[in-house]
Design an enzyme around this catalytic site. Structure first.
Site, PDB file in Angstrom:
ATOM      1  N   GLU A  92      36.594 132.365  22.303  1.00 49.56           N
ATOM      2  CA  GLU A  92      36.419 132.376  20.841  1.00 49.56           C
ATOM      3  C   GLU A  92      35.173 131.595  20.467  1.00 49.56           C
ATOM      4  O   GLU A  92      34.858 130.581  21.097  1.00 49.56           O
ATOM      5  CB  GLU A  92      37.618 131.691  20.146  1.00 49.56           C
TER       6      GLU A  92
ATOM      7  N   LYS B 132      48.518 133.686  23.995  1.00 39.28           N
ATOM      8  CA  LYS B 132      47.583 133.597  22.872  1.00 39.28           C
ATOM      9  C   LYS B 132      46.732 134.852  22.741  1.00 39.28           C
ATOM     10  O   LYS B 132      46.262 135.177  21.653  1.00 39.28           O
ATOM     11  CB  LYS B 132      46.711 132.341  23.007  1.00 39.28           C
TER      12      LYS B 132
ATOM     13  N   ARG C 209      58.608 128.026  15.758  1.00 41.96           N
ATOM     14  CA  ARG C 209      59.599 126.937  15.679  1.00 41.96           C
ATOM     15  C   ARG C 209      59.406 126.206  14.352  1.00 41.96           C
ATOM     16  O   ARG C 209      58.448 126.469  13.639  1.00 41.96           O
ATOM     17  CB  ARG C 209      59.342 125.952  16.818  1.00 41.96           C
TER      18      ARG C 209
ATOM     19  N   ARG D 100      52.089 110.528   9.690  1.00 45.29           N
ATOM     20  CA  ARG D 100      52.903 110.274  10.881  1.00 45.29           C
ATOM     21  C   ARG D 100      52.810 108.792  11.230  1.00 45.29           C
ATOM     22  O   ARG D 100      51.730 108.281  11.515  1.00 45.29           O
ATOM     23  CB  ARG D 100      52.410 111.125  12.049  1.00 45.29           C
TER      24      ARG D 100
END
Lengths: 460, 78
Positions: free
Chosen positions: A201, A117, A293, A339
């Site tokens: 962050e 990351k 992906r 979902r």
């Protein structure tokens, strides 16, 4: 070289989705499966099936040697990893290519850059893409880190460089907590990911989660507009839309252009998603991570653009250049996905695997249900709880929500608890109708609205 | 008369809190009602298995990481 025989290294609804795309391209299919998935829809639909291990994913779907052996033994020439499992495992991508097979995805090197990351953040900054204020790379020195934390202001997130998908994150609200959490976070990251590297962050309060779908062929990159997935529970998305109702057109153009710039900078090949936080108060967006992906929520993008993303992945992996130029990708109408999981929202989302005694699937205009269910199928307890994704399209957002409510009313999964009552309640909620939400909206809402989530109270 | 502790859920049985830690209980250990004797992973969430009977463990009826059905015996008690 076009793919002739594709091995699907996944299970569930995404395996079914990939088999459908392969069949439409005239590609033969090999479905690998664990001992718990012998009766799965994907196994029944594929031309061939290979047992690769016992139920536990670490011994079957995550067993690289067994998956590669199945591909070689069946004469498959390509591997599609779906999402989850080995989809973002660069070593697996390399092993597939080392075995002389086509990997349906970006190069292992691209997965490595985006999987770290910190490296992804540095690549984004180099491509001129705004990132969340924080450390410039890994935290090497606690004293310097303390200074950065004070500069950007508390609360700050301490994140594992090797984390992602919401894992390996801690929040420090002040300097004292920061100093206490740093050593713990490093030890945990080392244990969980084998890499104790950390970065930092700023916490963006009340941000929306907006992500851009891109397609690349290694040279050219196009975007297929954005999705908004701000309705999340425990950092897992539950309701996704395309486009975002919150973005003014000029902001959409900027956001999508930034995603294309970053994907081009890493010569991206295949389908990918760049995730951002968007602060509607300031009109600022910040890159957070890239997923290398296909994503669970890809159908909403397909519904508003008409592009079959999984089919394009197979064509690109087979060596074709991108078949679309950017100006051929048009945003039409509005799509929503919910979902449907085998969980009981009235009982703290307790999982409920078991046998589907009956199944009624919604239909009609603009309705799509991507699922691996059939009546009589037994949902095994060993994998995630996703049963299917109900997707609707309509001319505009208000109409799409109305259509979603109608379609949810038709859906009936007998024998299992599902998250349908949650989505029915959301589809009637004033804030949801107004698009007035952020990534921390749903959890407090769930605490206040648990009485609306009972299957019985929703049945007419 | 032998007693058993049954799995409350279908899923994967774990006899340890984490792979690198010791078992919750071993053969020969005394078990009191309310003791945690293992974990069941069902759909990626973990649930503690709590003893509903007391006794001494004579055998494990399920091994660590074994797939189990709801109602299947996990531990034999005397």
């Amino acid at each position: 070289m076009p793919i002739k025989k594709l091995l699907i290294a996944n299970r569930g609804e995404i395996a079914v989705r990939i088999i459908r795309a392969a069949q439409e391209l005239g590609i033969a299919t090999v479905q690998v499966h664990s001992a718990a998935d012998t009766e799965s829809l994907a196994v029944m639909m594929a031309d061939e099936a290979v047992l690769i291990g016992p139920p536990m994913a670490s011994k079957s779907y995550l067993n690289i040697a067994n998956v590669i052996k199945a591909a070689v033994d069946t004469g498959a020439d390509a591997v599609h990893p779906g999402y989850g499992f080995l989809a973002e495992n660069a070593d697996f991508a390399d092993a597939v290519e080392a075995a002389g097979l086509i990997w349906v995805g970006p190069k292992g090197a691209s997965i490595r850059v985006m999987g770290d990351k910190v490296a992804a953040r540095v690549a984004a900054q180099a491509a001129g893409v705004p990132v969340v204020p924080g450390s410039n790379g890994r935290i090497e020195d606690l004293a310097i880190a303390r200074g950065i934390a004070q500069d950007i202001g508390f609360p700050v997130m301490i994140k594992a460089a090797a984390g992602g998908g919401g894992r390996g994150i801690r929040i420090a609200h002040d300097l004292e907590e920061f100093e206490r959490l740093m050593p713990q976070a490093s030890a945990e990251a080392k244990a969980a990911f084998g890499d104790g590297g950390l970065y930092m962050e700023k916490v963006i309060e009340r941000a929306r989660h907006i992500e851009v779908q891109i397609l690349g062929d290694g040279n050219n990159v196009i975007h297929c507009f954005e999705r908004e997935c701000s309705l999340q529970r425990r950092r897992q998305k539950v309701w996704e839309e395309a486009p975002s109702a919150a973005l003014p057109q000029a902001m959409r153009d900027q956001l999508c252009a930034s995603a294309v710039a970053l994907a081009k900078a890493v010569q991206y090949r295949g389908a990918g998603t760049l995730e951002y936080l968007y602060d509607d108060a300031s009109g600022q967006f910040y890159f957070i991570e890239m997923n290398t992906r296909i994503q669970v929520e890809h159908p909403v993008t397909e519904m508003i653009t008409g592009v079959d993303l999984v089919r394009e992945m197979l064509r690109i992996a087979g060596g074709e250049p991108l078949r679309y130029s950017q100006d051929q990708i048009r945003l039409n109408g509005h799509a929503i996905e919910v979902r449907i999981c085998a969980e009981d929202p009235a009982q703290g989302f307790k999982p409920g695997p078991g046998t589907v005694t009956s199944l009624k699937v919604p239909g009609g205009p603009g309705v799509r249900f991507d699922t691996m269910l059939y009546a009589g199928y037994t949902v095994p307890p060993f994998y995630d709880s996703l049963l299917g994704k109900l997707i609707v399209w309509d001319e505009n957002r208000a109409a799409a929500i109305g259509r979603m409510a109608r379609a949810l009313g038709e859906l009936d999964v007998g024998g299992l608890p599902t998250t349908k009552p949650l989505h029915q309640a959301l589809a009637q909620d004033a804030d949801v109708l107004a698009g007035a939400f952020h990534t921390r909206w749903l959890e407090p809402w769930l605490e206040q609205n648990s009485h609306k989530l009972d299957e019985e109270s929703k049945t007419p | 008369m032998s007693k058993q502790i049954l799995s409350p859920l279908p899923g994967t049985f774990y006899s340890k809190p984490a792979p690198d830690q010791p078992q919750f209980k071993s053969v020969g250990d005394a078990v009191a009602v309310g003791d945690v004797i293992g974990l069941i992973e069902v759909m990626k969430s973990f649930h503690e298995v709590v003893a509903d009977q007391a006794g001494t463990i004579t055998a494990f009826a399920a091994e660590d990481e074994e797939p189990v059905m709801a109602g299947q015996a996990l531990i034999e008690l005397s």
